[in-house]
Structures are given as structure tokens and as C-alpha cells.
Design a protein around this motif. Structure first.
Motif, mmCIF file in Angstrom:
data_model
loop_
_atom_site.group_PDB
_atom_site.id
_atom_site.type_symbol
_atom_site.label_atom_id
_atom_site.label_comp_id
_atom_site.label_asym_id
_atom_site.label_seq_id
_atom_site.Cartn_x
_atom_site.Cartn_y
_atom_site.Cartn_z
ATOM 1 N N GLN A 79 65.229 -8.258 -12.066
ATOM 2 C CA GLN A 79 65.481 -6.982 -12.744
ATOM 3 C C GLN A 79 65.810 -7.196 -14.218
ATOM 4 N N ALA A 80 66.424 -8.336 -14.508
ATOM 5 C CA ALA A 80 67.032 -8.551 -15.818
ATOM 6 C C ALA A 80 66.038 -8.679 -16.964
ATOM 7 N N LEU A 81 64.812 -9.099 -16.691
ATOM 8 C CA LEU A 81 63.852 -9.289 -17.787
ATOM 9 C C LEU A 81 63.654 -7.999 -18.576
ATOM 10 N N GLY A 82 63.601 -6.873 -17.884
ATOM 11 C CA GLY A 82 63.396 -5.601 -18.561
ATOM 12 C C GLY A 82 64.545 -5.171 -19.447
ATOM 13 N N LEU A 83 65.689 -5.811 -19.289
ATOM 14 C CA LEU A 83 66.863 -5.491 -20.100
ATOM 15 C C LEU A 83 66.910 -6.294 -21.393
ATOM 16 N N THR A 84 66.051 -7.288 -21.516
ATOM 17 C CA THR A 84 66.106 -8.185 -22.668
ATOM 18 C C THR A 84 65.319 -7.647 -23.851
ATOM 19 N N SER A 85 65.738 -8.055 -25.034
ATOM 20 C CA SER A 85 65.039 -7.681 -26.268
ATOM 21 C C SER A 85 64.082 -8.773 -26.723
ATOM 22 N N ASN A 86 64.089 -9.919 -26.039
ATOM 23 C CA ASN A 86 63.236 -11.046 -26.438
ATOM 24 C C ASN A 86 62.324 -11.495 -25.303
ATOM 25 N N HIS A 87 61.921 -10.554 -24.449
ATOM 26 C CA HIS A 87 61.057 -10.885 -23.314
ATOM 27 C C HIS A 87 59.696 -11.430 -23.758
ATOM 28 N N HIS A 88 59.328 -11.176 -25.012
ATOM 29 C CA HIS A 88 58.051 -11.674 -25.520
ATOM 30 C C HIS A 88 58.018 -13.206 -25.588
ATOM 31 N N LYS A 89 59.179 -13.847 -25.520
ATOM 32 C CA LYS A 89 59.239 -15.308 -25.542
ATOM 33 C C LYS A 89 58.952 -15.927 -24.172
ATOM 34 N N VAL A 90 58.891 -15.096 -23.142
ATOM 35 C CA VAL A 90 58.674 -15.574 -21.776
ATOM 36 C C VAL A 90 57.186 -15.513 -21.438
ATOM 37 N N THR A 91 56.624 -16.640 -21.044
ATOM 38 C CA THR A 91 55.201 -16.723 -20.735
ATOM 39 C C THR A 91 54.847 -15.953 -19.472
ATOM 40 N N ALA A 92 55.682 -16.068 -18.448
ATOM 41 C CA ALA A 92 55.485 -15.343 -17.190
ATOM 42 C C ALA A 92 56.783 -15.389 -16.398
ATOM 43 N N MET A 93 56.953 -14.402 -15.514
ATOM 44 C CA MET A 93 58.117 -14.391 -14.635
ATOM 45 C C MET A 93 57.660 -14.428 -13.187
ATOM 46 N N TYR A 94 58.306 -15.257 -12.408
ATOM 47 C CA TYR A 94 58.109 -15.334 -10.962
ATOM 48 C C TYR A 94 59.437 -14.937 -10.346
ATOM 49 N N CYS A 95 59.466 -13.836 -9.610
ATOM 50 C CA CYS A 95 60.750 -13.386 -9.063
ATOM 51 C C CYS A 95 60.690 -13.242 -7.548
ATOM 52 N N PHE A 96 61.833 -13.438 -6.926
ATOM 53 C CA PHE A 96 61.959 -13.424 -5.475
ATOM 54 C C PHE A 96 63.022 -12.406 -5.053
ATOM 55 N N GLY A 97 62.694 -11.548 -4.103
ATOM 56 C CA GLY A 97 63.693 -10.640 -3.551
ATOM 57 C C GLY A 97 64.221 -9.624 -4.547
ATOM 58 N N THR A 98 63.385 -9.195 -5.487
ATOM 59 C CA THR A 98 63.810 -8.195 -6.465
ATOM 60 C C THR A 98 63.379 -6.816 -5.975
ATOM 61 N N GLY A 99 64.360 -5.936 -5.811
ATOM 62 C CA GLY A 99 64.060 -4.593 -5.330
ATOM 63 C C GLY A 99 65.026 -3.570 -5.898
ATOM 64 N N ALA A 100 64.930 -2.351 -5.384
ATOM 65 C CA ALA A 100 65.728 -1.241 -5.909
ATOM 66 C C ALA A 100 67.122 -1.156 -5.306
ATOM 67 N N GLY A 101 67.383 -1.874 -4.213
ATOM 68 C CA GLY A 101 68.743 -1.928 -3.672
ATOM 69 C C GLY A 101 69.169 -0.759 -2.808
ATOM 70 N N TRP A 102 68.326 0.257 -2.684
ATOM 71 C CA TRP A 102 68.689 1.441 -1.894
ATOM 72 C C TRP A 102 68.666 1.115 -0.410
#
Length: 304
Positions: free
Chosen positions: A130-153
Motif C-alpha cells: 500500500q505504501a508505494l502510493g504514499l511516496t513522493s519519490n516512487h519514480h525511483k522504483v523500477t518495479a514493485m512486487y507485493c504480497f498480501g496487499t489488500g483493502a483490509g475490509w
């Protein structure tokens, strides 16, 4: 529910093929964070920054980090503010927002670890994705691989888990937090204790199918997530009751301009009895890691 965790303190030490060092760096607002770097002795192919799940100390990801370092990746793990080695001596009275981990801490980690000469990959677990979308420097990240990321409801969870979560959130935790001034997560063997602000916002947002995107006080988040163009590989284990595919889709739809790859996995496919919400990084999960590292290798530009 998060399973029982065991953590070990990491100190500087040298292995045959990589070195492990404890380090410190600052978040965007100057808060001091503690991290651990795993550096291959051979040539570094690329960098991997590990963004932890809520309340999970970085030491939980040691086994994966060592494995990746053996494959030529330099890895940095770190504890968010208020957690484990980056926590104050007393959590009661410690003020922060749940969003600070992304807006301030992950931003600081990306700035500290990024290198113009090497690709930087982000591995996110649960909140870490979830945290990548909160960053102001995400353009420095080549790619994200995430596990178990969801809305929590809770509505996306199986009935048994849904009932358990409702009881804990609405009956057990409120009185505990009112008494202690923080969430004594460790008392339930669920991870590290959490600041009160993290608990309050987490509980509030998990009541809605679209999580914090439904919060009228967080309208800016729609713009922040829409700005991300980093390729994302979002993995959901089909026995992960906390982040099943429906939950993942509900959250990931807000990364609407990021090239998105949805990956569903089963424990049987990797020779595992179960994966759940924490099994992505447990002992025996090397086949899962191999799949991810192969993707990273494919994204590394050929040497000139």
C-alpha cells in the motif's frame, strides 16, 4: 489473523557470500530509522528495498533477505517509526499517523538506498504494498512486487475470519488501547506493539470496502495513487484470509496508471502446506522468492 511470529536481533556479521550491517538513516521529516543491509560480496545486480507489513519487525524478513543477497541483490530492510528498533522507549503518548510509514519513512528509505547506477525494486508485504502510493519519490522504483496487499475490509474474508476480526477490533482491542495508550500487539504474539494512532486509523479504514480511499479526510490519496506509474506485481495466496483476490482488487484499482500484474498462487503449487498472510516469507518459501527474483532479473537492463 496474523500468525505467531518469532524475531531475532540482527548484528553486523559476514557470511561467505554477503555481508550484513545494521544502519541508520532519516525519514523525510528527520525521524531516525534503523535498517539492516545485506550486501553481496560479488557484483551487485540490483537493489531490493523491503517494505514491511503492519507491526512486523524487519527481522522477520531476514531469511528472504539473505537468500536474495546470495543471488546478487543488495537488500535493505528497515523498521517503520514506532516499531521494533525504530520505536521510542515508550509508545504511550507517541503520536503519528498510519500514513507516515509511507509518506515519510518509505520516502526516506528510497532516497537513502536508491542508486542511479542500479535498478531499485520494492518488495512490499501487506501494508508495504500500500505504501508505494504514499511516496513522493516512487519514480525511483523500477518495479514493485507485493504480497498480501489488500483493502483490509472484513467483508472480503471467510466467515470464520470475519467473525474473529470483528470481535478483536470492536471488543478486545478498544479497551486494551484505552488502558495502555497503544496497541499491545505483542501480547497476542502477532508482532510488535503499535502506536495508538496507527491502531485508530487502521481500525477506522478497515470498516470500509475501499479502505482509506473512502475517508473524506483523505481525498488527496486518489491523486497520489493515480500518479504512480511503476509496474506492480500483486500476489495473493488463495489461503490468505486477510488479502484474498477480491480484497487485492479493491485496493489495487487505485494504482490506475501503474502497469498491473495480478498473480494468484496456491500452497500446493510451491510444495507448501499453507501460505496464509505470513507464509510468503517463511522458511520453505524459496520457490515463491525464485519466481519474484526471476522477474526482477528480466527487468534488469543488460550490461553495456
Amino acid at each position: 489473523m496474523i500468525e505467531n511470529l518469532k524475531f531475532a536481533h540482527t548484528e553486523n556479521r559476514v557470511y561467505q557470500s554477503f555481508r550484513v550491517d545494521t544502519c541508520s538513516f532519516q525519514a523525510l521529516d528527520g525521524y531516525d530509522l534503523v535498517g539492516v543491509s545485506y550486501t553481496p560480496e560479488q557484483e551487485i545486480r540490483a537493489k531490493i528495498l523491503l517494505s514491511c507489513a503492519t507491526g512486523v519487525p524487519q527481522a522477520f524478513y531476514r531469511r528472504f533477505s539473505e537468500y536474495a543477497a546470495q543471488q546478487g541483490f543488495q537488500v535493505l530492510t528497515f523498521d517503520y517509526r514506532g516499531v521494533a528498533q525504530s520505536a521510542p522507549q515508550q509508545l504511550k503518548g507517541f503520536e503519528m499517523s498510519y500514513l507516515d510509514w509511507g509518506k515519510l519513512d518509505l520516502v526516506g528509505a528510497i532516497d537513502h538506498f536508491s542508486d542511479e547506477q542500479l535498478p531499485l525494486f520494492l518488495v512490499g508485504h501487506s501494508y508495504g504494498g500500500q505504501a508505494l502510493g504514499l511516496t513522493s519519490n516512487h519514480h525511483k522504483v523500477t518495479a514493485m512486487y507485493c504480497f498480501g496487499t489488500g483493502a483490509g475490509w472484513h467483508g472480503y474474508m471467510p466467515l470464520k475470519e470475519k467473525i474473529k476480526v470483528q470481535v478483536i477490533w470492536n471488543i478486545v482491542f478498544p479497551s486494551l488501547v484505552a488502558f495502555t495508550g497503544y496497541l499491545p500487539w505483542s501480547k497476542f504474539k502477532m508482532g510488535a506493539d503499535l502506536p495508538k494512532g496507527v491502531y485508530q486509523e487502521w481500525r477506522k479504514w478497515c470498516k470500509n470496502p475501499t479502505y482509506f480511499f473512502a475517508d473524506p479526510e483523505q481525498k488527496e490519496l486518489h491523486r497520489l495513487y493515480a500518479a504512480v506509474k511503476t509496474p506492480i506485481y500483486a500476489v495473493a495466496a488463495l489461503d490468505d484470509d486477510w488479502a484474498l483476490p477480491k480484497s487485492r482488487y479493491a485496493f489495487m484499482q487505485h494504482y490506475k496508471h501503474a502497469p498491473m500484474h495480478f498473480i494468484n498462487i496456491c500452497a500446493d503449487d510451491f510444495g507448501l502446506k499453507q501460505i496464509g498472510h505470513m507464509g510468503y516469507f517463511r522458511k520453505g518459501s524459496e520457490p515463491i522468492w525464485d519466481q519474484m527474483l526471476e522477474t526482477f532479473n528480466d527487468l534488469i537492463p543488460p550490461s553495456s
